[in-house]
Design an enzyme around this catalytic site. Structure first.
Site, short mmCIF file in Angstrom:
data_model
loop_
_atom_site.label_atom_id
_atom_site.label_comp_id
_atom_site.label_asym_id
_atom_site.label_seq_id
_atom_site.Cartn_x
_atom_site.Cartn_y
_atom_site.Cartn_z
N CYS A 1 -12.18 1.60 -29.83
CA CYS A 1 -13.55 2.09 -30.12
C CYS A 1 -14.17 2.28 -28.74
O CYS A 1 -14.90 1.58 -28.65
CB CYS A 1 -14.06 1.41 -31.14
SG CYS A 1 -12.94 1.08 -32.62
N GLY B 1 0.61 -1.23 -0.09
CA GLY B 1 0.06 0.16 -0.05
C GLY B 1 0.77 1.40 -0.04
O GLY B 1 -0.13 2.26 -0.11
N GLU C 1 3.86 -6.52 1.89
CA GLU C 1 3.37 -7.12 0.80
C GLU C 1 3.44 -5.80 -0.33
O GLU C 1 2.41 -5.60 -0.93
CB GLU C 1 2.11 -7.47 0.56
CG GLU C 1 1.76 -8.61 1.77
CD GLU C 1 0.36 -9.03 1.92
OE1 GLU C 1 -0.40 -8.47 1.15
OE2 GLU C 1 0.24 -10.09 2.58
N ARG D 1 -5.04 1.60 -16.72
CA ARG D 1 -5.47 2.68 -15.37
C ARG D 1 -5.95 3.87 -15.60
O ARG D 1 -6.76 4.22 -14.78
CB ARG D 1 -3.81 2.69 -14.51
CG ARG D 1 -3.38 1.38 -14.20
CD ARG D 1 -1.99 1.51 -13.22
NE ARG D 1 -2.54 2.09 -11.98
CZ ARG D 1 -2.65 3.29 -11.71
NH1 ARG D 1 -1.84 4.24 -12.32
NH2 ARG D 1 -3.12 3.52 -10.28
N1 LLP Z 1 -1.49 -7.07 -0.46
C1 LLP Z 1 -2.70 -7.29 -1.09
C2 LLP Z 1 -3.69 -8.07 -0.02
C3 LLP Z 1 -3.53 -6.46 -2.01
O1 LLP Z 1 -4.65 -6.74 -2.20
C4 LLP Z 1 -2.43 -5.68 -2.47
C5 LLP Z 1 -3.06 -4.75 -3.77
C6 LLP Z 1 -1.27 -5.50 -2.39
C7 LLP Z 1 -0.86 -6.21 -1.20
C8 LLP Z 1 -0.31 -4.71 -3.07
O2 LLP Z 1 -0.72 -3.31 -2.73
P1 LLP Z 1 0.49 -2.15 -3.32
O3 LLP Z 1 1.72 -2.17 -2.35
O4 LLP Z 1 0.60 -2.42 -4.74
O5 LLP Z 1 -0.55 -0.76 -3.23
N2 LLP Z 1 -5.01 -2.01 -10.15
C9 LLP Z 1 -4.97 -1.09 -9.00
C10 LLP Z 1 -4.41 -1.55 -7.72
C11 LLP Z 1 -5.08 -2.62 -6.83
C12 LLP Z 1 -4.37 -3.11 -5.84
C13 LLP Z 1 -5.02 -4.37 -5.31
N3 LLP Z 1 -4.59 -4.90 -4.12
C14 LLP Z 1 -4.32 0.12 -9.76
O6 LLP Z 1 -3.77 -0.02 -10.72
O7 LLP Z 1 -4.02 1.23 -9.21
#
Ligand code: LLP
Length: 416
Positions: free
Chosen positions: A341, A238, A272, A311
């Protein structure tokens, strides 16, 4: 440096993007090994005082070359499907550094995870814990399980990537989690390994983390009083990144919050991160197909579409767009759009941008996370190549899919 101009031409480390475009054609993704490694090492350095495992969130970018680079550095993986577990293992990430998240894991997926004896399965419901227990008993094994709790904290991010509120589908309700821990501690197929939380993505404020981690610390202490001792605290992903003018917190500031809220528990900390490891190490390079003016409006039509990078269409996300050959001419205001399209197939609206001409290249920045990973063959367009650069060398770590590959697996019914 990863993406910088040399003589007004954009390079990926030591490799010219023009040269890459000639080699592999456009559009293509280009990744910097150096940036990838440094993003991982930023977490490693910041968290070194804790017993920790950095489990890169494979969903951000599951390319084998990317995963192997991280595996070599000692990185673990956060996976959300048996497919991601397969590719993480293939890349050389050991099972005991893999955590498995997700609200809807199938029996087959859980079976794989238990057989592989991964670090932990982050279970998200009573029914899932019971299912894991039954599968493990049948296999004659014990599954390492953490319960992903829902702390009911607002991550202050985009609504589509908020996951830690009560109304979201994720995790086990806070009060129910206590009961579930007690029940699971009596299940013979379960070894209670830890607790997990993930409140959302692209977080730019540490306060929601502070709230969530404080709540987690309390639960860990409460459970310990009952004799349920957990080893791992998985803090989810996150940390946000700078797409435009954002000021994301540093890994050090994040580590300060971890110390402040969880330090005295002396647990194994799992994180993560996805976006903050893969995001700014990647760009999407596209060619300008046409430019046109309609009334007052300028359009730059490129050969990449929303199927290659969804995105902007999906989250109204901002990606900076740079000319690969910089001229320094006075900017214009234009929409940068793809060939698909749908009016949603747009990378930038009313963007202040250097004028470009047919045949010139544009680089869409910060596309390493949730770029190629979310691409599709919509409009029957091939998946684009991914190129990993390392200093002066590069490797096509995924080639463009061919029409035959896109058709493979399809068949015409015998009645036709
Ligand atoms: N752990 C879990 C349980 C998650 O659901 C996610 C992301 C992460 C870790 C990794 O989060 P990060 O560090 O990348 O913020 N497609 C969207 C983002 C979806 C994130 C889903 N979960 C975008 O392009 O912004």
């Amino acid at each position: 440096m990863c993406f910088t101009y040399h003589n007004e031409e954009l390079f990926a480390e030591g490799v010219s993007l023009h040269k890459l475009a000639q080699e592999v054609g456009t559009p293509f993704y280009c990744y910097s090994s150096d940036k990838l490694a440094r993003n991982f090492q930023a977490y490693q350095n910041a968290l070194k005082e804790f017993n920790n495992t950095i489990c890169y969130s494979v969903k951000a970018n599951p390319n084998l070359g990317v995963l192997r680079t991280l595996a070599r550095l000692g990185c673990g993986a956060d996976v959300v499907s048996a497919g991601e577990m397969y590719v993480a293992l293939k890349a050389g990430i050991p099972a005991d550094k893999i955590v498995f998240s997700g609200v809807g894991k199938t029996r087959e997926e859980l079976t794989q995870a238990i057989k592989n004896q991964i670090l932990q399965i982050n279970a998200e419901s009573v029914a899932e814990v019971e299912t894991i227990n039954r599968i493990a008993i049948d296999l004659g094994l014990k599954a390492n399980v953490a319960i992903r709790v829902n702390p009911d904290v607002d991550a202050l991010t985009h609504v589509k990537i908020t996951t830690g509120k009560k109304e979201n589908k994720f995790g086990v309700d806070w009060d129910d989690a206590y009961h579930l821990y007690r029940a699971a501690s009596r299940m013979p197929g379960i070894r209670l390994a830890g607790i997990a939380v993930h409140i959302g993505s692209q977080l730019l404020d540490l306060q929601p983390f502070r709230f969530a981690f404080t709540k987690i610390a309390q639960m860990v202490r409460d459970l310990e009083k009952e004799g349920i001792v957990l080893e791992n605290i998985d803090l989810g992903g996150g940390l946000g990144i700078n797409y435009n003018v954002e000021l994301p917190p540093t890994c050090e500031a994040y580590a300060d919050v971890v110390r402040e809220t969880l330090g005295d528990l002396h647990k194994h900390i799992i994180v993560e991160p996805g976006r903050s490891i893969a995001g700014n190490m990647g760009i999407l390079v596209a060619e300008v197909l046409y430019t046109k003016q309609m009334g007052e409006k300028n359009f730059i039509i490129i050969d990449a579409g929303m199927n290659d990078l969804v995105r902007p269409a999906m989250y109204d996300a901002w990606h900076t767009i740079l000319p690969v050959a910089r001229r320094g001419t006075a900017p214009i205001i234009a929409d940068v759009v793809g060939p698909i399209c749908e009016s949603g197939d747009i990378f930038a609206k009313d963007r202040i941008i250097e004028p470009v001409q047919q045949g010139e290249l544009l680089a869409i920045m910060c596309a390493g996370a949730y770029g190629a990973a979310m691409s599709s063959i919509y409009n029957f367009r091939p998946l684009v190549p991914e190129v990993l650069v390392n200093g002066e060398e590069f490797c096509v770590v995924r080639r463009r899919t061919s029409y035959e590959e896109m058709l493979s697996g399809q068949s015409v019914p015998q009645w036709l």
